[in-house]
Design an enzyme around this catalytic site. Structure first.
Site, PDB file in Angstrom:
ATOM      1  N   HIS A 122      -5.311 -21.053  -6.464  1.00 12.54           N
ATOM      2  CA  HIS A 122      -5.012 -20.190  -5.121  1.00 12.54           C
ATOM      3  C   HIS A 122      -4.970 -18.891  -5.996  1.00 12.54           C
ATOM      4  O   HIS A 122      -4.782 -18.654  -7.215  1.00 12.54           O
ATOM      5  CB  HIS A 122      -3.454 -20.250  -4.787  1.00 12.54           C
ATOM      6  CG  HIS A 122      -3.133 -19.375  -3.766  1.00 12.54           C
ATOM      7  ND1 HIS A 122      -2.802 -18.070  -3.840  1.00 12.54           N
ATOM      8  CD2 HIS A 122      -2.730 -19.454  -2.276  1.00 12.54           C
ATOM      9  CE1 HIS A 122      -2.412 -17.382  -2.810  1.00 12.54           C
ATOM     10  NE2 HIS A 122      -2.321 -18.269  -1.899  1.00 12.54           N
ATOM     11  N   ASP A 199       2.010 -24.861 -10.171  1.00 15.10           N
ATOM     12  CA  ASP A 199       1.951 -23.939  -9.091  1.00 15.10           C
ATOM     13  C   ASP A 199       2.437 -25.133  -8.040  1.00 15.10           C
ATOM     14  O   ASP A 199       1.792 -25.818  -7.602  1.00 15.10           O
ATOM     15  CB  ASP A 199       0.783 -23.373  -8.626  1.00 15.10           C
ATOM     16  CG  ASP A 199       1.055 -22.621  -7.086  1.00 15.10           C
ATOM     17  OD1 ASP A 199       1.850 -22.849  -6.600  1.00 15.10           O
ATOM     18  OD2 ASP A 199      -0.180 -22.147  -7.017  1.00 15.10           O
ATOM     19  N   GLN A 202       2.699 -25.790  -2.556  1.00 14.17           N
ATOM     20  CA  GLN A 202       2.234 -26.827  -1.619  1.00 14.17           C
ATOM     21  C   GLN A 202       2.396 -28.121  -1.810  1.00 14.17           C
ATOM     22  O   GLN A 202       2.696 -29.138  -1.113  1.00 14.17           O
ATOM     23  CB  GLN A 202       0.696 -26.910  -1.631  1.00 14.17           C
ATOM     24  CG  GLN A 202       0.159 -25.658  -1.082  1.00 14.17           C
ATOM     25  CD  GLN A 202       0.296 -25.061   0.254  1.00 14.17           C
ATOM     26  OE1 GLN A 202       0.550 -26.045   1.014  1.00 14.17           O
ATOM     27  NE2 GLN A 202       0.571 -24.017   0.507  1.00 14.17           N
ATOM     28  N   LYS A 225       7.881 -22.726   1.953  1.00 16.95           N
ATOM     29  CA  LYS A 225       7.126 -23.913   2.078  1.00 16.95           C
ATOM     30  C   LYS A 225       7.649 -25.169   2.341  1.00 16.95           C
ATOM     31  O   LYS A 225       7.150 -26.205   2.517  1.00 16.95           O
ATOM     32  CB  LYS A 225       6.359 -23.841   0.831  1.00 16.95           C
ATOM     33  CG  LYS A 225       5.435 -22.835   0.556  1.00 16.95           C
ATOM     34  CD  LYS A 225       4.123 -22.302   1.292  1.00 16.95           C
ATOM     35  CE  LYS A 225       3.366 -21.518   1.020  1.00 16.95           C
ATOM     36  NZ  LYS A 225       2.064 -21.254   1.665  1.00 16.95           N
ATOM     37  N   CYS A 363      -7.107 -17.766   0.641  1.00 14.47           N
ATOM     38  CA  CYS A 363      -6.722 -17.157  -0.836  1.00 14.47           C
ATOM     39  C   CYS A 363      -7.124 -18.198  -2.096  1.00 14.47           C
ATOM     40  O   CYS A 363      -6.510 -18.154  -3.010  1.00 14.47           O
ATOM     41  CB  CYS A 363      -5.146 -17.008  -0.880  1.00 14.47           C
ATOM     42  SG  CYS A 363      -4.623 -15.888   0.195  1.00 14.47           S
TER      43      CYS A 363
END
Length: 405
Positions: A122, A199, A202, A225, A363
């Site tokens: 991202h 990260d 997600q 999220k 993104c």
């Protein structure tokens, strides 16, 4: 709490909404998840009953706010299996969390050092490390993916060396749904002495996260999220790193002592939390995690996998539709192209039927360039989605195709 998707849906008031006379089919969960009533109620309760700043107030409201605020930190620490609660830093979300780490990294990197990322990043991850390397003279390396959107492990291995100071990668690709082997990648990075940042924006809602078992140094994610509010997130980092990490911002709370000429910093976690915190949303974040933890995690994963399998099967049978991202290990995301239709047009025409998806490059512009496309239409699934939602998507796409012909 047993997993009954229809009972769970009743806890999300927005899912009862209609769009242009059609029942809402919400398939944009990779952008943000919807919020259960208990999370919404917690925000109203805070502002109605005990709104106050935390930690220093000498009155009942401040005590109650502090207890709830710090209790939420305990909830997040337990959810991640953190070694200590002080390892959880409140941030505005994944992006700020990454920037806190990158700011500190500028003090450690120099010319000749390397940072390794992947083609799945991202922008929040990629651009942040890109700018760190520009400032420090370090080199940014990018591990390749194959045409299915799966990380090329051999290429990843070839770019690791004693010069690698940090390795950063997504738990799950927001654009393709690719699920990375985060334990394996972490072990490889640690073998050359590199720090590891994952990260988790997600991944956090789709796979259990145990930071001690993973072995990473930093894991970052956002509340919105995983059924919590926007504007709040968490940076988890190993205590031995965070207690020495260069401070991100200065101001109140993060100070230990101050004179007109000097200042010293507070202990963890407060040394990295300058200014008035986002108290209400932190509390609601904790409520969201408590709610989520009461569900059967295995049942959630099986349910979401069944939705993706059903959507993939229908997509493969849909004439003129091309799936983008066919990793054998993926969760929650079906990115696709439809012959004769721009993704933006597909999204608009589905919206007129009450079906919410995402379109564009998500993104992840360099990833789209790698795949040779400008962007995709993306349906992303969550625990409250149903097979009826999947069927509605493809019935909607049939109408879209007719309108585009």
């Amino acid at each position: 709490m047993a997993f009954d998707v229809y009972e769970i849906r009743r806890q999300f008031p927005i899912l009862a909404r209609e769009i242009d006379g059609n029942p809402l089919v919400y398939l944009d969960n990779a952008a943000t998840t919807q919020k259960p009533q208990c999370v919404i109620d917690s925000l109203v309760d805070y502002y109605t009953r005990y709104n106050s700043n935390v930690h220093r107030g000498a009155h009942r409201l401040a005590d109650e706010a502090t207890q709830a605020f710090e209790g939420a930190r305990d909830t997040i620490a337990s959810f991640l299996n953190a070694n200590k609660r002080e390892e959880v830093i409140w941030t505005s979300g994944t992006t700020e969390s990454i920037n806190i780490v990158s700011h500190g990294l500028t003090h450690y990197l120099s010319a000749g050092d390397q940072v390794l990322v992947t083609e799945l990043e991202h922008h929040a991850d990629l651009v942040t490390w890109q700018q760190v390397c520009h400032k420090t003279g370090a080199e940014l390396l990018v591990a390749a993916i194959d045409d299915n959107g799966e990380l090329d492990i051999a290429d990843f291995d070839s770019k690791l060396s004693e010069r690698t100071k940090l390795v950063a990668f997504p738990h799950v690709s927001n654009a393709l749904g690719t699920l990375n082997p985060i334990v394996e990648l972490t072990q490889k990075a640690k073998a050359v002495g590199a720090w590891v940042l994952i990260d988790g924006a997600q991944g956090i809602a789709h796979e259990a996260v145990d930071v001690q078992a993973i072995g990473c140094d930093f894991y970052v994610f956002s509340a919105h999220k995983i059924y919590g509010p926007m504007g709040i997130g968490a940076l988890w980092g190993r205590e031995e790193l965070l207690k020495e990490w260069p401070v991100w911002q200065t101001g109140g709370e993060m100070i230990s002592s101050v004179t007109y000429q000097t200042a010293t910093w507070n202990q963890l976690p407060y040394r990295l939390e300058a200014g008035t915190p986002n108290v209400a949303d932190a509390i609601a974040f904790g409520v969201a995690i408590d709610w989520f933890k009461r569900l059967d995690r295995q049942a959630i994963e099986q349910h979401e996998a069944s939705l993706l399998d059903a959507a993939t099967a229908q997509a493969e049978d849909f004439q003129g539709l091309t799936i983008v991202g066919k990793s054998k290990n993926k969760v929650g995301v079906l990115s696709f192209l439809l012959e004769g239709g721009h993704p933006a047009d597909i999204g608009f025409l589905l919206d007129r039927q009450g079906i919410a998806i995402r379109t564009g490059n998500h993104c992840a512009e360099p990833l789209m360039n790698r795949l040779g496309i400008p962007g995709t239409a993306r349906a992303s699934f969550s625990l409250y989605n149903t097979i009826e939602d999947v069927n509605a998507l493809f019935e909607g796409l049939k109408k879209v195709k007719m309108m585009l012909e």
